[in-house]
Design an enzyme around this catalytic site. Structure first.
Site, PDB file in Angstrom:
ATOM      1  N   CYS A 112       0.780  -1.427   0.220  1.00 14.46           N
ATOM      2  CA  CYS A 112       0.018   0.194  -0.503  1.00 14.46           C
ATOM      3  C   CYS A 112       0.838   1.576  -0.198  1.00 14.46           C
ATOM      4  O   CYS A 112       0.231   2.139  -0.345  1.00 14.46           O
ATOM      5  CB  CYS A 112      -1.245   0.008   0.399  1.00 14.46           C
ATOM      6  SG  CYS A 112      -2.208  -1.181   1.186  1.00 14.46           S
ATOM      7  N   HIS A 172      -2.620   7.001   3.783  1.00 15.62           N
ATOM      8  CA  HIS A 172      -1.647   5.483   4.191  1.00 15.62           C
ATOM      9  C   HIS A 172      -0.159   6.566   3.869  1.00 15.62           C
ATOM     10  O   HIS A 172       0.964   5.602   3.220  1.00 15.62           O
ATOM     11  CB  HIS A 172      -1.435   4.236   3.473  1.00 15.62           C
ATOM     12  CG  HIS A 172      -1.387   3.285   4.668  1.00 15.62           C
ATOM     13  ND1 HIS A 172      -1.553   1.763   3.907  1.00 15.62           N
ATOM     14  CD2 HIS A 172      -0.185   3.822   5.343  1.00 15.62           C
ATOM     15  CE1 HIS A 172      -0.907   1.080   5.109  1.00 15.62           C
ATOM     16  NE2 HIS A 172       0.670   1.886   6.047  1.00 15.62           N
TER      17      HIS A 172
END
Length: 412
Positions: free
Chosen positions: A43, A104
């Site tokens: 991610c 993130h």
């Protein structure tokens, strides 16, 4: 952009388990990109590449000693404030900007979306699996603190903890529709990185979708994402901006290995979190009525890194004065036979260069696990089952030279 959704998880890319009529219609009205890549199988690096138009190593988020593969809660790391993001490029060109969903790229104030070019942020600062209970279970400690409760944030303020994961897709979609309505009369850039199907072992969905698919919780989450896409297309038409709006739908990386399997990367080989095709080649559809050929497919090489230079070109925005790895893909999207501007694509796993691809061939480089190089013909062997290195030594030599050049530029 979905989270961890596999190449074969939606109907336009071959899914027989998930009903995705809105994405099927999007592909019919636009163009499927069948050789489109994330710059990482995980991610944080994937999102850093999208935001900056650069390989994750170039911006220092391929791997960090405090966090490892991806950023953790309360980390001292994040996307450096001096990096120039896609949102900053477009904001300077007069665009309203919003990030709704999973960020993130750092949860401390200096790293949040509102400090990186976004006028508005709603969502999670990191993955949906990074809960207080998870941090306790694996004994994780960062900066002397336990992981906090999963925070649902608006701009720079936590408005709910723990976040209701069942309602994330609904909340993200409602916020996206509100942003579109508020900015319909001017240029806008909406970055909608959904939290689902997500990183948790059990994906989440609202009551209207729970238990309705043929593939358990994973399928329920995918079908709710398709609903969300449909709501956005309705809004664009209702506001009469459908033909003035470019939409791209994709995933941040492939579906991870689970037992029993949940997501599908078929017909590609391998799983998310790796440099296999199934880890880094993602489903992608682009749609812009009148500008992108309808019901078309391009197998030309493209990446998430290309969004920044492509959008900048369309918006007549100034590119950052620094090295970019992304290329302007507009001709590849809008012209029937246009070729990719990429000569090579490099598959990094954290700090390590593991493979290189050109238009047809992929060379898996020698490593401790695999001392000999492996060559795959991706046009006929997307599952990476047949090593043809011995039959094409000239291709091996050429791709190895390209890898050495990448090592000189990006390191390994």
């Amino acid at each position: 952009m979905a989270d961890n959704l596999g190449y074969g998880d939606i109907e336009p890319f071959g899914s027989k388990l998930h009903r995705t009529p809105n994405l099927t219609r999007m592909a019919r009205e636009g163009r499927k990109l069948t050789s489109f890549y994330s710059a990482s199988g995980v991610c944080t690096p994937s999102r850093a590449a999208l935001m900056t138009g650069s390989y994750p190593r170039r911006v220092g988020l391929d791997w960090t000693p405090e966090d490892g593969h991806v950023l953790r809660p309360v980390s001292p790391n994040g996307l450096h404030p001096k990096e120039i993001t896609i949102a900053e490029v477009l904001k300077k060109a007069g665009y309203a900007t919003a990030c709704i969903g999973k960020w993130h790229l750092g949860d401390q104030p200096e790293f949040l979306p509102t400090r990186q070019g976004f006028d508005y942020f709603l969502g999670l600062p990191y993955s949906d699996d990074m809960t207080h209970a998870t941090g306790q279970r694996i004994g994780e400690r960062l900066r002397g603190k336990q992981w906090p409760l999963l925070p649902w944030m608006e701009n720079e303020k936590v408005i709910e903890a723990p976040a209701n994961r069942n309602q994330m897709t609904q909340r993200e979609t409602a916020a996206a529709l509100k942003f579109i309505a508020a900015n319909k009369a001017k240029p806008f850039f909406l970055y909608l990185p959904h939290n689902m199907p997500g990183s948790s072992r059990q994906p989440f969905s609202s009551k209207a979708f729970r238990g309705k698919s043929k593939n358990g919780a994973w399928g329920d989450a995918v079908e709710e994402l398709d609903w969300a896409a449909g709501e956005i297309f309705k809004a664009l038409k209702n506001h009469k901006i459908d033909e003035r709006t470019l939409v791209i739908w994709t995933s941040d990386n492939g579906a991870p290995r689970r037992n029993p399997p949940q997501g599908s990367n078929g017909p590609l080989g391998g799983w998310g979190y790796t440099t296999a095709e199934g880890g880094m080649r993602v489903p992608a559809i682009v749609r812009w009525p009148g500008f992108i050929p309808a019901n078309s497919t391009s197998d030309e090489l493209g990446t998430l890194m290309d969004l920044l230079p492509t959008f900048a070109k369309l918006a007549k925005a100034k590119l950052p004065e620094r090295a970019l790895d992304g290329k302007n893909l507009w001709r590849t999207w809008s012209s029937v036979n246009a070729k990719s501007p990429h000569k090579y694509f490099f598959y990094y796993h954290t700090k390590h260069l593991e493979a290189v691809r050109d238009g047809r061939w992929k060379l898996a480089l020698p490593s401790n696990r695999n001392p000999k190089p492996k060559l795959f013909d991706l046009k006929t062997d997307a599952a990476e089952k047949h090593n043809v290195a011995a039959q094409h030594t000239d291709v091996v030599k050429r791709l190895h030279a390209a890898a050495e050049a990448a090592r000189g530029d990006l390191g390994d």
